[in-house]
Scaffold this motif. Structure first.
Motif, PDB file in Angstrom:
ATOM      1  N   ASP A 129       4.111  41.093 -26.923  1.00 19.59           N
ATOM      2  CA  ASP A 129       5.373  41.332 -26.209  1.00 19.59           C
ATOM      3  C   ASP A 129       6.225  42.394 -26.923  1.00 19.59           C
ATOM      4  N   LYS A 173       4.814  45.924 -26.473  1.00 19.36           N
ATOM      5  CA  LYS A 173       5.026  46.479 -25.123  1.00 19.36           C
ATOM      6  C   LYS A 173       6.510  46.716 -24.848  1.00 19.36           C
ATOM      7  N   LEU A 174       7.379  45.837 -25.380  1.00 17.75           N
ATOM      8  CA  LEU A 174       8.823  46.063 -25.203  1.00 17.75           C
ATOM      9  C   LEU A 174       9.231  47.417 -25.785  1.00 17.75           C
ATOM     10  N   VAL A 225       5.716  44.482 -17.582  1.00 15.12           N
ATOM     11  CA  VAL A 225       6.809  43.508 -17.470  1.00 15.12           C
ATOM     12  C   VAL A 225       6.253  42.175 -16.964  1.00 15.12           C
ATOM     13  N   MET A 257       4.449  39.881 -19.682  1.00 13.76           N
ATOM     14  CA  MET A 257       5.138  39.342 -20.864  1.00 13.76           C
ATOM     15  C   MET A 257       4.914  37.838 -20.971  1.00 13.76           C
ATOM     16  N   ALA A 278      12.428  42.712 -20.860  1.00 14.97           N
ATOM     17  CA  ALA A 278      11.534  43.697 -20.246  1.00 14.97           C
ATOM     18  C   ALA A 278      12.035  44.085 -18.858  1.00 14.97           C
TER      19      ALA A 278
END
Ligand SMILES: [Fe+2]
Ligand SMILES: [Fe+2]
Length: 221
Positions: free
Chosen positions: A138, A141-142, A184, A187, A196
């Motif tokens: 997470d 990717k955030l 998104v 997540m 996100a």
């Protein structure tokens, strides 16, 4: 007199300083390959990794994850980025090489490696089960969506050269926002899901507003 049998134990290096240094060196190598200098105007990988460490620690705190595992994995997750799609596996191997030379708890090294191995992909069909792996995924990717992404991707596009126009940056951002929707939706943790969604909205809005300025559409409203 018999010689003393005292074992000379090598002093162990502090783990945080060691992984940070190893990662910094890896980013300089990558920058040399990518931009021809170890010290480019913008060291994307270093900016990305430091952002991921900050987010992973915050998210780790909010979810009750093991912060030592999360932090070590966050520092090392992209250390073998040159291995392309295999960089999570290679990064896990690097964790097994680096961490035992430090004062990092040996019983947690396998877990760090597992977390690094699981961070691949911009979206997922099957959610990860391990909490620390979820936190790294997470956080990683955030750091690729929202205003952070806008400020990280823009210099990268500009550094490609060829007089890249703002409109090209906007177009690139638009095509990125397609995978971001899937990111998104992938997540795992509640705080990351909420953040996100907000990040993607800000990202999309930013480019719409920039385009409106460039086209003078804001003169009409
Ligand atoms: Fe990665
Ligand atoms: Fe990453």
């Amino acid at each position: 007199m018999p010689k003393s049998k005292k074992k000379s134990s090598t002093p162990q290096k502090p783990w945080r300083k060691t992984v940070k240094k190893a990662m910094k060196q890896a980013t300089e190598e990558e920058a040399k390959q990518r931009f021809g200098t170890a010290d480019p105007l913008f060291n994307y990988r270093w900016e990305h990794v430091t952002a991921v460490v900050t987010l992973a620690l915050k998210l780790g705190e909010l979810t009750g994850a093991d912060l030592e595992v999360v932090e070590a994995a966050a520092w090392l997750h992209d250390i073998r980025k040159e291995a392309g799609p295999k960089h999570p596996q290679e990064g896990a191997k690097a964790a097994h090489e680096i961490l035992p030379t430090t004062d990092f708890p040996p019983e947690k090294i396998g877990h760090v490696a597992k977390v690094i191995r699981s961070h691949m992909g911009l979206w997922r069909k099957k959610p990860l089960k391990d909490l620390e792996a979820q936190v790294l995924w997470d956080a990683d990717k955030l750091a690729k969506i929202g205003l952070t992404a806008a400020f990280h991707f823009t210099p990268l596009t500009l550094m490609k050269g060829n007089g890249t126009a703002l409109q090209t940056i906007i177009n690139d951002a638009r095509s990125n926002s397609k995978w971001m929707t899937k990111t998104v939706a992938s997540m795992h943790t509640e705080p990351a899901k909420r953040a996100a969604e907000k990040r993607l909205k800000r990202f999309t809005r930013l480019w719409t507003r920039l385009e409106a300025e460039l086209n003078g559409q804001d003169l009409l409203s």
